[in-house]
Design an enzyme around this catalytic site. Structure first.
Site, short mmCIF file in Angstrom:
data_model
loop_
_atom_site.label_atom_id
_atom_site.label_comp_id
_atom_site.label_asym_id
_atom_site.label_seq_id
_atom_site.Cartn_x
_atom_site.Cartn_y
_atom_site.Cartn_z
N ARG A 170 26.63 66.15 -56.53
CA ARG A 170 25.85 64.97 -57.05
C ARG A 170 24.53 64.99 -56.46
O ARG A 170 24.08 63.79 -55.84
CB ARG A 170 26.80 63.84 -56.83
CG ARG A 170 27.95 63.57 -57.55
CD ARG A 170 27.53 63.65 -58.97
NE ARG A 170 28.78 63.17 -59.76
CZ ARG A 170 29.67 64.15 -60.31
NH1 ARG A 170 29.52 65.40 -59.95
NH2 ARG A 170 30.64 63.95 -60.93
N CYS A 222 30.84 56.08 -62.46
CA CYS A 222 31.39 56.20 -61.27
C CYS A 222 30.68 55.52 -60.40
O CYS A 222 29.52 55.98 -60.11
CB CYS A 222 31.97 57.53 -60.79
SG CYS A 222 33.56 57.96 -61.51
N GLU A 306 27.71 56.30 -55.20
CA GLU A 306 26.87 57.34 -56.14
C GLU A 306 26.04 56.67 -56.93
O GLU A 306 24.71 57.07 -57.17
CB GLU A 306 27.91 58.04 -57.14
CG GLU A 306 27.36 58.92 -58.32
CD GLU A 306 28.47 59.71 -59.02
OE1 GLU A 306 29.23 60.19 -58.93
OE2 GLU A 306 28.27 59.29 -60.23
N1 EPU Z 1 42.96 58.26 -60.63
C1 EPU Z 1 43.79 57.12 -60.44
N2 EPU Z 1 43.42 56.07 -60.75
C2 EPU Z 1 42.22 55.72 -61.06
C3 EPU Z 1 41.33 56.78 -61.44
C4 EPU Z 1 41.87 58.06 -61.35
O1 EPU Z 1 44.95 57.25 -59.94
O2 EPU Z 1 41.74 54.46 -61.33
C5 EPU Z 1 43.60 59.60 -60.61
C6 EPU Z 1 43.59 60.19 -61.96
O3 EPU Z 1 45.01 59.84 -62.63
C7 EPU Z 1 43.59 61.57 -61.83
C8 EPU Z 1 42.60 61.77 -60.53
O4 EPU Z 1 42.80 60.34 -59.96
O5 EPU Z 1 44.95 62.15 -61.22
C9 EPU Z 1 41.32 62.33 -61.12
O6 EPU Z 1 40.77 61.14 -61.88
P1 EPU Z 1 39.73 61.81 -62.91
O7 EPU Z 1 40.12 63.03 -63.68
O8 EPU Z 1 39.42 60.49 -63.65
O9 EPU Z 1 38.42 62.36 -62.17
P2 EPU Z 1 37.54 61.50 -60.74
O10 EPU Z 1 37.78 62.68 -59.98
O11 EPU Z 1 38.12 60.10 -60.85
C10 EPU Z 1 35.31 62.81 -61.89
C11 EPU Z 1 33.91 62.24 -61.77
C12 EPU Z 1 33.78 61.27 -63.18
C13 EPU Z 1 34.03 62.24 -64.34
C14 EPU Z 1 35.39 62.64 -64.12
C15 EPU Z 1 35.94 63.58 -65.41
C16 EPU Z 1 33.06 61.60 -59.65
C17 EPU Z 1 32.86 60.46 -58.57
N3 EPU Z 1 33.75 61.41 -60.67
O12 EPU Z 1 36.04 61.39 -61.73
O13 EPU Z 1 32.25 61.25 -62.96
O14 EPU Z 1 33.74 61.59 -65.59
O15 EPU Z 1 35.68 63.60 -62.96
O16 EPU Z 1 34.98 64.78 -65.33
O17 EPU Z 1 32.81 62.92 -59.32
C18 EPU Z 1 30.51 59.76 -62.88
O18 EPU Z 1 30.11 60.47 -61.99
O19 EPU Z 1 29.66 58.56 -63.05
C19 EPU Z 1 31.65 59.92 -63.39
C20 EPU Z 1 32.55 58.98 -63.99
#
Ligand code: EPU
Length: 312
Positions: A170, A222, A306
Site C-alpha cells: 500500500r 479498508c 490506510e
Molecule cells: N475477517 C474477520 N472479520 C472481519 C473481516 C475479516 O474475521 O470483520 C477475517 C475473514 O474472515 C478472513 C480474514 O479476516 O478470514 C481476511 O479477510 P479478507 O479476505 O476480507 O481480507 P482483508 O485482509 O481483511 C484485504 C484488503 C482489502 C481487500 C481484501 C480482499 C487491506 C487493508 N485490505 O482485506 O482491501 O479488498 O483483502 O482482496 O489490505 C482496501 O484496501 O480498501 C480493501 C478493502
C-alpha cells in the site's frame, strides 16, 4: 470563479469523496492539459491531487491548498497496445492519471489483456491507485506498472521505470516524504490471455468482495492497513505475519461501534460506513481513534490508517 494567468480556479468547492462527508477546498482547478497543470504547480507547489476520493477523508474544516482534479480528457486518455504513442508495444497500455480504474479493468478484460482483473471492485483513478499501490488478496497494481509519468513540485517532467520505484504494501514512495511527484499517466505491462478466463477471474474477485464487504454502503474501503505482527498472537498469527486488520478489529469487539453518523461495518470490521446526512468527518476520525485504542489494548497491535486524511 477567478482566472489566474489563464487557469480557471473555483473557490469554496465541496470535495467529493466516497464517504460523502467532509469539508471544502478553498480553491479547486481542473487543468485542461499539461501546460495548465504546470501553471497550477507554479500557483501552489503544495497543491493536492484529488483522485476518485475513494480512499480519502477530508476534515470538516476543509483544506487551504489548491486542489487539482485531473478529470479533463487530456488526463483520462487510454492508449491500447498497437497504437502509436506511449502505449505502443504488444501488452503495453498507457493510461492517464485521471482514467477510471474499474472502466480500464473492464476494457482490458474485453481486449484479452490480463494483469488488472485482480483489482476488480477497487474504486480509483489510475493515478490514485498507483500512488497508494492499491490492491488486496488478488493482486496489487504495482505488479502491472511499467513506468510512471508525471511532474515534480517545480513542474519538471519525470518518468520513472518500475525498477526505480520503491513500491511496498500500500505504498509507492511517489508521494510526499518520497519522490513527491504528481502522477499524470502510467504505462502498464499487461499480458495476452483469453477474455473468457479473465472475465471469470474478475467475476470471482467481485463475488468475494460482494460477500465479505459492505459494497452498497458509503465508505472508503479498508480504513487501516493490515499490520505485520511483532509477536505471536495465539490462534491469530505468527510474529512477522501480515494479518487482516478487519479480523483484529472484529475480535476486539468493535463491530457496530459508532460515533455520530459513522459506524464500524457489521459485514467487514475494517470498513467504517457513514450516513452522509448525519456523519461529520470528526465522527470518522474519533471512531478511528477508538478502534485503534481497542485493538491496541486487546492485542498490543498499533493499527496504521490506510485512508488518507486531508486537514488544514
Ligand atoms: N475477517 C474477520 N472479520 C472481519 C473481516 C475479516 O474475521 O470483520 C477475517 C475473514 O474472515 C478472513 C480474514 O479476516 O478470514 C481476511 O479477510 P479478507 O479476505 O476480507 O481480507 P482483508 O485482509 O481483511 C484485504 C484488503 C482489502 C481487500 C481484501 C480482499 C487491506 C487493508 N485490505 O482485506 O482491501 O479488498 O483483502 O482482496 O489490505 C482496501 O484496501 O480498501 C480493501 C478493502
Amino acid at each position: 470563479m477567478t482566472t489566474v494567468a489563464d487557469v480557471a480556479i473555483q473557490s469554496n468547492v465541496l470535495i467529493p469523496t466516497w464517504f460523502g462527508i467532509g469539508g471544502k477546498a478553498d480553491q479547486m482547478c481542473r487543468p485542461k492539459d499539461a501546460a495548465e497543470l504546470r501553471r497550477c504547480v507554479q500557483i501552489d507547489p503544495s497543491l493536492r491531487i484529488l483522485g476518485d476520493g475513494a480512499n480519502l477523508l477530508v476534515d470538516d474544516a476543509g483544506v487551504g491548498e489548491l486542489v487539482v482534479v485531473l478529470d479533463q480528457p487530456a488526463f483520462k486518455t487510454v492508449t491500447p497496445p498497437g497504437s502509436s504513442g506511449p502505449g505502443g508495444g504488444s501488452g503495453r497500455v498507457f493510461a492517464g492519471a485521471g482514467a477510471n480504474l474499474p472502466k480500464l479493468i473492464l476494457e482490458a478484460v474485453r481486449l484479452g489483456l490480463g494483469g488488472l482483473e485482480g483489482l476488480g471492485g477497487i474504486p480509483a483513478t489510475v493515478g490514485g491507485a498507483v500512488m497508494m499501490n492499491a490492491g488486496g488478496a488478488f493482486g496489487q497494481i504495482a505488479d502491472a506498472v511499467a513506468s510512471v509519468h508525471g511532474v515534480d513540485r517545480q513542474g519538471n517532467q519525470i518518468v520513472l521505470r518500475r525498477e526505480e520505484i520503491d513500491f511496498g504494501y500500500r505504498r509507492s514512495g511517489l508521494g510526499s516524504g518520497g519522490v513527491d511527484m504528481i502522477i499524470t499517466g502510467v504505462e502498464l505491462e499487461l499480458h495476452e490471455e483469453d477474455p473468457g478466463v479473465l472475465r471469470a477471474r474478475l467475476k470471482d474477485v467481485m463475488e468475494y468482495k460482494r460477500k465479505s464487504q459492505p459494497m452498497a454502503d458509503r465508505s472508503a474501503g479498508c480504513v487501516f492497513k493490515n499490520p505485520t505482527l511483532k509477536a505471536e498472537l495465539p490462534g491469530l498469527g505468527h510474529a512477522g505475519e501480515r494479518v487482516s486488520a478487519g479480523m483484529l478489529i472484529d475480535k476486539a469487539g468493535c463491530k457496530g461501534l459508532a460515533v455520530g453518523g459513522a459506524s464500524v461495518s457489521q459485514r467487514h470490521a475494517n470498513f467504517i460506513v457513514t450516513d452522509p446526512k448525519a456523519a461529520r468527518a470528526r465522527d470518522v476520525i474519533e471512531l478511528m481513534d477508538a478502534v485503534t485504542a481497542k485493538v491496541q489494548s486487546a492485542f498490543g497491535v498499533k493499527l496504521e490508517p490506510e485512508v488518507v486524511v486531508w486537514r488544514r
